[in-house]
Design a protein around this motif. Structure first.
Motif, PDB file in Angstrom:
ATOM      1  N   LEU A 177       0.829  -1.197   0.000  1.00 47.95           N
ATOM      2  CA  LEU A 177       0.000   0.000   0.000  1.00 47.95           C
ATOM      3  C   LEU A 177       0.869   1.254   0.000  1.00 47.95           C
ATOM      4  O   LEU A 177       2.010   1.233   0.449  1.00 47.95           O
ATOM      5  CB  LEU A 177      -0.914   0.011   1.226  1.00 47.95           C
TER       6      LEU A 177
ATOM      7  N   ASP B  67      -5.376   3.458   0.377  1.00 47.73           N
ATOM      8  CA  ASP B  67      -6.085   2.805  -0.732  1.00 47.73           C
ATOM      9  C   ASP B  67      -5.490   3.180  -2.085  1.00 47.73           C
ATOM     10  O   ASP B  67      -6.048   2.842  -3.124  1.00 47.73           O
ATOM     11  CB  ASP B  67      -7.583   3.093  -0.695  1.00 47.73           C
TER      12      ASP B  67
ATOM     13  N   THR C 193      -8.047   6.801   3.361  1.00 54.66           N
ATOM     14  CA  THR C 193      -8.495   7.214   2.039  1.00 54.66           C
ATOM     15  C   THR C 193      -8.540   8.730   2.024  1.00 54.66           C
ATOM     16  O   THR C 193      -8.329   9.369   3.063  1.00 54.66           O
ATOM     17  CB  THR C 193      -9.872   6.612   1.702  1.00 54.66           C
TER      18      THR C 193
END
Length: 527
Positions: free
Chosen positions: A173, A179, A523
């Motif tokens: 990630l 995200d 996010t």
């Protein structure tokens, strides 16, 4: 999917071991030290304020709490079980003495760690010998901390892959926004250094695999001239384009690592002239390096992503303010022709190179590309849950690298990208380097559809392609942020022009001061 981390018992033992390694006056390393530069750490080691064992212990703790738990970046595939023992014996001398470093998991280490390119097919036994890069790092006293996740087979298995995903380790990630993608194929190397899991890391590039992840994780990445750094012991894609290179939080750190790994190696014929050019690249960290430089803006590689374009304009202003002459809208000849045959050349070279590499690894059962294809078919649930292996199949259908068709395509690509491309553009306007926007802000992870990359001219394949195909050097660095995500630019030039590019990048960096520690946002908020 296997996730190789630090076992709690091993971590406890490591902490006990490390407590006996430092000087009495050494303080415990804290989270701020995880972001310290090589120069800062060397000074702290010299005074006894910090120790290599203490820094190694800190990074092992951060890998356990940030990479494997907490935000779960998943950047580190495996830690070196001998890292603390090595750190406790780290020499005082050497350009990277006691500096913890992570290596991409396509770089052989002749120790207890695996080298797999992220594939379960090679997850059997460690490589029998150090790669040339690993051997050079050990020689200058670096502490090899572990192996980083990547795009499986360095993004050479499928056109529909998601960067940073491997069958062995899952998905890395982006530490800035979780995200979002860390790009590839050196995704783990970029994410790890950005997140403060090591001081520096080594990535590798065929086309974009250092430049893109460095850009999307807010780092400095150097893709060297092909032949400056030996490829011996690195799982290959392309003999004409592959190279390893440093990924770091500053130009100074990247320059220090490049100097440590550069040099000739009789086992890699491409490096025959490397010793003539390899040097201590920190000599070129001149804050006045931009004065008098002539830099051309490759507008052909701009105009695609607005945040990247804003970063480009910001950089142009910085260059002019520091005495550089900016020649705008420089044309690189043949740019659109470069995409015509690049993948065909890579497929030929991958089939030849991977078979030769597997022959050097008697420690594991795979003997050729056909074996890898069969393994993926057998283990499709683990290896191909999201995307297939059409590039493997296309490579398997190619002939040998003695094929005149291959030789003609390779030579044409290198000629059009190098002497008739980049060199021609530099010569026309008497330029020192070319400038382009790097990739825009990191795109959202999508395992179903694969990468959504917005970069450069899509008919070329990205801003990295001209230098990658030519075998010429490039360097990326962050210059600003957009929507909590780093955005950078790329400088590239002729063969062996690393000193010039490093000086230019350092001058920009000193004014931009763009590096920020990641916030590990889940996010981006909807405003």
């Amino acid at each position: 999917m296997q996730h190789v981390g630090i076992r709690p018992a091993a971590l406890a033992a490591a902490l006990v071991l490390s407590s006996s390694c430092g000087a009495a006056k050494a303080r415990d390393a804290g989270d701020d030290d995880a972001f310290a530069s090589i120069a800062t750490l060397r000074q702290a080691y010299a005074t006894g304020a910090l120790t290599p064992a203490g820094m190694t212990r800190l990074f092992l703790h951060r890998i356990e709490t940030l990479d494997k738990a907490g935000p779960s970046i998943n950047a580190v595939l495996e830690v070196n079980p001998d890292a603390l023992s090595i750190a406790g014996k780290a020499p005082r001398k050497g350009s990277l003495a006691g500096i913890p470093i992570l290596l991409k998991d396509n770089i052989d280490t002749g120790d207890r760690m695996l080298t797999t390119a992220g594939s379960l097919a090679l997850a059997t036994k460690p490589a029998p010998h150090d790669s040339a890069v690993a051997a050079k790092l050990r020689k200058v006293g670096a502490v090899i901390l572990g192996k980083t996740n990547l795009s499986e087979w360095a993004n050479m298995r499928s056109n529909h892959a998601t960067s940073g995903w491997t069958g062995r380790g899952g998905l890395t990630l982006n530490p800035y926004v979780l995200d979002r993608n860390a790009c590839g194929s050196s995704a783990g190397s970029g994410a790890a250094v950005a997140a403060g899991l090591a001081t520096v890391a080594i990535g590798s590039e065929t086309d974009g695999s250092i430049i893109c992840p460095a850009s999307m994780t807010g780092l400095v990445g150097i893709k060297p001239t092909v032949g400056l750094v030996s490829r011996t012991g690195i799982i290959p894609i392309s003999s004409s384009q592959d190279t390893a290179g440093p990924m770091a939080r500053s130009v100074a750190d990247a320059a220090a690592v490049l100097g440590a790994i550069a040099g000739s190696d009789p086992r890699d014929p491409a490096t025959k002239d490397a010793d003539k050019h390899a040097t201590d690249y920190t000599k070129f960290l001149d804050p006045n390096a931009l004065r008098g430089k002539r830099i051309g803006v490759a507008r052909q590689l701009a105009g695609i992503e607005p945040n990247a374009d804003r970063a480009l304009e910001h950089t142009i202003a910085l260059l002019k303010a520091q005495g550089a002459t900016v020649v705008d809208n420089v044309e690189i000849p043949h740019l659109k022709e470069l995409s015509e045959h690049e993948i065909d050349v890579l497929l030929y070279e991958f089939k030849h190179g991977i078979d030769a590499y597997l022959a050097s690894r008697p420690d594991q059962p795979m003997t050729n590309l056909a074996d890898l294809i069969a393994f993926n078919d057998r283990e499709a649930a683990k290896e191909m849950p999201w995307f297939g292996q059409e590039l493997f199949l296309q490579a398997q259908d190619k002939g040998d690298i003695t094929d005149p068709k291959y030789i003609e395509m390779r030579d044409r690509n290198q000629r059009l990208a190098g002497p008739e491309g980049i060199d021609a553009a530099l010569a026309k306007d008497h330029l020192d380097a070319l400038l382009a926007p790097s990739w825009g802000p990191a795109f959202v992870n999508d395992l179903v559809l694969g990468d959504h990359v917005v970069s450069g001219d899509p008919t070329v394949g990205g801003v990295s392609a001209p230098a990658a195909i030519a075998g010429y050097p490039s360097i990326t660095l962050p210059v600003e942020f957009a929507h909590e995500l780093p955005v950078g630019v790329v400088f590239f030039g002729t063969k062996w022009s690393e000193p010039t590019l490093i000086g230019i990048a350092y001058g920009v960096e000193q004014k931009a001061q763009a590096y920020q520690r990641p916030k590990f946002l889940p996010t981006l908020p909807i405003k």
